[in-house]
Design an enzyme around this catalytic site. Structure first.
Site, PDB file in Angstrom:
ATOM      1  N   ASN A 125       0.862  -1.188   0.000  1.00  9.23           N
ATOM      2  CA  ASN A 125       0.000   0.000   0.000  1.00  9.23           C
ATOM      3  C   ASN A 125       0.896   1.234   0.000  1.00  9.23           C
ATOM      4  O   ASN A 125       1.477   1.577   1.022  1.00  9.23           O
ATOM      5  CB  ASN A 125      -0.905  -0.016   1.239  1.00  9.23           C
ATOM      6  N   TRP A 126       0.972   1.867  -1.148  1.00  7.29           N
ATOM      7  CA  TRP A 126       1.867   3.029  -1.274  1.00  7.29           C
ATOM      8  C   TRP A 126       1.249   4.314  -0.747  1.00  7.29           C
ATOM      9  O   TRP A 126       1.892   5.365  -0.785  1.00  7.29           O
ATOM     10  CB  TRP A 126       2.306   3.195  -2.740  1.00  7.29           C
ATOM     11  N   LYS A 127       0.006   4.249  -0.310  1.00  9.24           N
ATOM     12  CA  LYS A 127      -0.665   5.422   0.260  1.00  9.24           C
ATOM     13  C   LYS A 127      -0.509   6.632  -0.679  1.00  9.24           C
ATOM     14  O   LYS A 127      -0.542   6.470  -1.894  1.00  9.24           O
ATOM     15  CB  LYS A 127      -0.125   5.709   1.665  1.00  9.24           C
TER      16      LYS A 127
ATOM     17  N   HIS B  66      -9.708   0.742   4.657  1.00  5.62           N
ATOM     18  CA  HIS B  66      -8.441   1.017   5.348  1.00  5.62           C
ATOM     19  C   HIS B  66      -8.700   1.961   6.521  1.00  5.62           C
ATOM     20  O   HIS B  66      -9.518   2.873   6.422  1.00  5.62           O
ATOM     21  CB  HIS B  66      -7.437   1.633   4.365  1.00  5.62           C
TER      22      HIS B  66
ATOM     23  N   GLU C 190      -7.130   4.386   7.654  1.00  5.58           N
ATOM     24  CA  GLU C 190      -6.906   5.819   7.394  1.00  5.58           C
ATOM     25  C   GLU C 190      -8.129   6.431   6.724  1.00  5.58           C
ATOM     26  O   GLU C 190      -8.419   7.620   6.898  1.00  5.58           O
ATOM     27  CB  GLU C 190      -5.622   6.005   6.564  1.00  5.58           C
TER      28      GLU C 190
ATOM     29  N   GLU D 264      -5.446  -5.184  10.603  1.00  2.00           N
ATOM     30  CA  GLU D 264      -4.492  -4.097  10.806  1.00  2.00           C
ATOM     31  C   GLU D 264      -4.828  -3.354  12.101  1.00  2.00           C
ATOM     32  O   GLU D 264      -5.670  -2.435  12.084  1.00  2.00           O
ATOM     33  CB  GLU D 264      -4.550  -3.113   9.634  1.00  2.00           C
TER      34      GLU D 264
ATOM     35  N   GLY E 241       1.828   2.524  10.704  1.00  2.00           N
ATOM     36  CA  GLY E 241       2.693   3.688  10.538  1.00  2.00           C
ATOM     37  C   GLY E 241       3.362   4.145  11.825  1.00  2.00           C
ATOM     38  O   GLY E 241       3.930   5.238  11.878  1.00  2.00           O
TER      39      GLY E 241
ATOM     40  N   SER F  42       3.115  -1.808  10.278  1.00  2.00           N
ATOM     41  CA  SER F  42       4.561  -1.632  10.436  1.00  2.00           C
ATOM     42  C   SER F  42       5.360  -2.902  10.140  1.00  2.00           C
ATOM     43  O   SER F  42       6.386  -3.161  10.783  1.00  2.00           O
ATOM     44  CB  SER F  42       4.881  -1.100  11.837  1.00  2.00           C
TER      45      SER F  42
ATOM     46  N   GLY G 167       2.701  -1.074   4.384  1.00  2.00           N
ATOM     47  CA  GLY G 167       2.600   0.341   4.033  1.00  2.00           C
ATOM     48  C   GLY G 167       3.968   0.947   3.803  1.00  2.00           C
ATOM     49  O   GLY G 167       4.577   0.801   2.743  1.00  2.00           O
ATOM     50  N   GLY G 168       4.482   1.622   4.813  1.00  2.00           N
ATOM     51  CA  GLY G 168       5.734   2.377   4.668  1.00  2.00           C
ATOM     52  C   GLY G 168       6.877   1.583   4.063  1.00  2.00           C
ATOM     53  O   GLY G 168       7.582   2.080   3.167  1.00  2.00           O
TER      54      GLY G 168
HETATM   55  C1  PEP Z   1      -1.030   0.087   5.798  1.00  2.00           C
HETATM   56  O1  PEP Z   1      -1.005   1.176   5.252  1.00  2.00           O
HETATM   57  O2  PEP Z   1      -1.932  -0.710   5.553  1.00  2.00           O
HETATM   58  C2  PEP Z   1       0.035  -0.232   6.739  1.00  2.00           C
HETATM   59  C3  PEP Z   1       0.003  -1.372   7.373  1.00  2.00           C
HETATM   60  O3  PEP Z   1       1.002   0.724   6.908  1.00  2.00           O
HETATM   61  P1  PEP Z   1       2.401   0.534   7.678  1.00  2.00           P
HETATM   62  O4  PEP Z   1       3.015  -0.756   7.171  1.00  2.00           O
HETATM   63  O5  PEP Z   1       3.200   1.733   7.298  1.00  2.00           O
HETATM   64  O6  PEP Z   1       2.105   0.445   9.123  1.00  2.00           O
END
Ligand code: PEP
Length: 273
Positions: free
Chosen positions: A9-11, A97, A99, A173, A179, A221, A242-243
């Protein structure tokens, strides 16, 4: 045998030009047998990523996903993206998600409508669920996630088989791990993955039929360093990253670790005959 899936997930990162390069580089560095790879860039990068992967030998097996869709197919919704617009650009879509639940006020009912739209156009959905830290500390995490599932899947009571046919994936999640650099413990994430299957089973006979084969990913994360803790758990079928998914070395490490799990599952299935 459930698949092992690593979804990126590049957000709200990358432009079309750098997304194309990043996608092909990651594809080349993660070409591990038996791992399903999906890259979810921003909407405006979908076409570039799709074309770049199609043009690269290593990109052939990499799926492309959107990060969201609107809950209506079309209409007067300025700035929104309807599911039919993604046909030919994406194969997968993330819905619910945290967010978007946080920033756009998405409810479980709305997320259920998005799931329906995804199925209508043939997008494979990754449904995100997860609890707040206070809810985990209060011991209500499974109840919270169960309610999210019940709310978003209620509209499928008449046709739960459609979710199985679409290849529904659930991503657990925990919100406090997204994040933040904090991760759940592997055992807790695995317990939640089983709780998710049990909660879905409890929605009715058709749901019970799909639950054992439902892929459940962990997200929060995940990095090369932490991936093994989750991918060693039989109840967990991969990760939504994500990140770390914007970093080539991280993706190479995470998918390599996922490849070990996929190979072990294949060997175990072979031994069972
Ligand atoms: C996500 O955006 O779904 C996620 C899990 O982000 P991160 O890995 O940065 O926590």
């Amino acid at each position: 045998m459930r698949p092992v899936i690593i979804a990126a997930n590049w957000k709200m990162h990358t432009t079309p030009a750098d997304a194309a390069d990043l996608a092909t580089t990651i594809a080349g560095r993660t070409n591990v047998g038996d791992v399903v790879r999906v890259i979810c860039p921003p909407f405006v990068c979908l076409a570039a990523v799709r074309a770049a992967l199609a043009a690269s030998p290593a990109g052939q097996g990499v799926g492309v996903g959107a990060q969201n869709i609107h809950h209506e197919l079309s209409g007067a919704f300025t700035g929104e993206i309807g599911a039919p617009m993604l046909v030919g650009l994406a194969d997968w879509v993330i819905v619910g998600h945290s967010e978007r639940r946080r920033d756009a006020g998405e409810t479980d009912e709305l997320i259920g409508a998005k799931l329906r739209r995804a199925l209508e156009v043939g997008l494979r959905p990754i449904l995100c669920v997860g609890e707040q830290l206070a809810e985990r500390e209060a011991g209500t995490a499974e109840a919270v996630v169960g309610a999210q599932l019940a709310g978003s899947l209620a509209g499928f009571a008449e046709d739960p088989g459609a979710l199985a046919a679409a290849g529904l994936v659930v991503a657990y999640e925990p919100i406090w791990a997204i994040g933040t650099g904090r991760t759940a413990r592997g055992v807790d994430a695995a317990a939640m993955a089983e709780a998710i299957r049990a909660a879905i089973s409890g929605l009715g006979p058709g749901f019970a039929a799909l639950a054992p084969d439902l892929p459940v990913l962990y997200g929060g994360s995940v990095t090369t360093a932490s991936a093994g803790e989750f991918l060693a758990e039989p109840a967990i079928d991969g990760a939504l990253v994500g990140g770390a998914s914007l970093k080539i070395e991280e993706m190479a490490g995470i998918v390599a670790r996922a490849g070990l799990t996929a190979a072990a599952r294949r060997a175990a299935a072979g031994a069972r005959g």
